[in-house]
Scaffold this motif. Sequence first.
Motif, PDB file in Angstrom:
ATOM      1  N   PRO A  86     -27.975  12.259 -29.891  1.00  0.00           N
ATOM      2  CA  PRO A  86     -26.423  12.093 -29.511  1.00  0.00           C
ATOM      3  C   PRO A  86     -26.232  10.694 -30.083  1.00  0.00           C
ATOM      4  N   LEU A  87     -24.736  10.232 -30.252  1.00  0.00           N
ATOM      5  CA  LEU A  87     -24.643   8.849 -30.665  1.00  0.00           C
ATOM      6  C   LEU A  87     -25.024   7.678 -29.546  1.00  0.00           C
ATOM      7  N   LYS A  88     -24.830   8.062 -28.167  1.00  0.00           N
ATOM      8  CA  LYS A  88     -25.080   7.202 -27.423  1.00  0.00           C
ATOM      9  C   LYS A  88     -25.957   7.868 -26.422  1.00  0.00           C
ATOM     10  N   LYS A  89     -26.646   7.172 -25.807  1.00  0.00           N
ATOM     11  CA  LYS A  89     -27.874   7.712 -24.905  1.00  0.00           C
ATOM     12  C   LYS A  89     -26.905   8.158 -23.530  1.00  0.00           C
ATOM     13  N   ALA A  90     -27.224   9.368 -22.926  1.00  0.00           N
ATOM     14  CA  ALA A  90     -26.255   9.839 -21.953  1.00  0.00           C
ATOM     15  C   ALA A  90     -26.653   8.840 -20.637  1.00  0.00           C
ATOM     16  N   LYS A  91     -25.527   8.652 -19.992  1.00  0.00           N
ATOM     17  CA  LYS A  91     -25.865   7.762 -18.638  1.00  0.00           C
ATOM     18  C   LYS A  91     -26.455   8.828 -17.498  1.00  0.00           C
ATOM     19  N   ARG A  92     -27.070   8.190 -16.866  1.00  0.00           N
ATOM     20  CA  ARG A  92     -27.978   8.585 -15.830  1.00  0.00           C
ATOM     21  C   ARG A  92     -26.996   8.771 -14.549  1.00  0.00           C
ATOM     22  N   ARG A  93     -26.961  10.174 -13.914  1.00  0.00           N
ATOM     23  CA  ARG A  93     -26.028  10.396 -13.016  1.00  0.00           C
ATOM     24  C   ARG A  93     -26.519   9.506 -11.671  1.00  0.00           C
ATOM     25  N   SER A  94     -25.996   8.936 -10.988  1.00  0.00           N
ATOM     26  CA  SER A  94     -26.420   8.206  -9.739  1.00  0.00           C
ATOM     27  C   SER A  94     -26.519   9.037  -8.632  1.00  0.00           C
ATOM     28  N   GLN A  95     -27.555   8.943  -7.918  1.00  0.00           N
ATOM     29  CA  GLN A  95     -27.586   9.873  -6.605  1.00  0.00           C
ATOM     30  C   GLN A  95     -26.606   9.345  -5.661  1.00  0.00           C
ATOM     31  N   PRO A  96     -25.946  10.123  -4.848  1.00  0.00           N
ATOM     32  CA  PRO A  96     -25.122   9.846  -3.899  1.00  0.00           C
ATOM     33  C   PRO A  96     -25.615   8.718  -2.726  1.00  0.00           C
ATOM     34  N   GLU A  97     -25.063   7.827  -2.368  1.00  0.00           N
ATOM     35  CA  GLU A  97     -25.706   6.938  -1.358  1.00  0.00           C
ATOM     36  C   GLU A  97     -25.256   7.691  -0.051  1.00  0.00           C
ATOM     37  N   PHE A  98     -26.294   7.658   0.793  1.00  0.00           N
ATOM     38  CA  PHE A  98     -26.012   8.135   2.200  1.00  0.00           C
ATOM     39  C   PHE A  98     -26.079   7.078   3.106  1.00  0.00           C
ATOM     40  N   LYS A  99     -25.132   6.793   3.872  1.00  0.00           N
ATOM     41  CA  LYS A  99     -25.097   5.624   5.040  1.00  0.00           C
ATOM     42  C   LYS A  99     -25.658   6.371   6.281  1.00  0.00           C
TER      43      LYS A  99
END
Length: 86
Positions: A61-74
């Motif tokens: 790919p042209l750019k590296k795919a961004k890593r999907r962050s895990q949802p923060e649990f409060k």
Amino acid sequence: MRTLVMPAKSKKQQMAAGAALAAKRGERSRSSLKGASKQMVKSMSQKQLEDFAKTRRKNLPLKKAKRRSQPEFKIRPRPQDQHGEK
């Protein structure tokens, strides 16, 4: 003993490694580098840069795919009983 080959993850990363490798070899001035390639010259060995730079660009790919962050649990405080009991 085998060495671990690290391929580039994107076309931009491969091109930055090529520019950094040229600077490391003295074929290009270090002051002409910008961004990732400037960082790569400082932090990577010539062998590592060669591994990144020789990666084929055809299916990258042209750019590296961004890593999907895990949802923060409060953690919510436990509600106290209305009658004052715990």
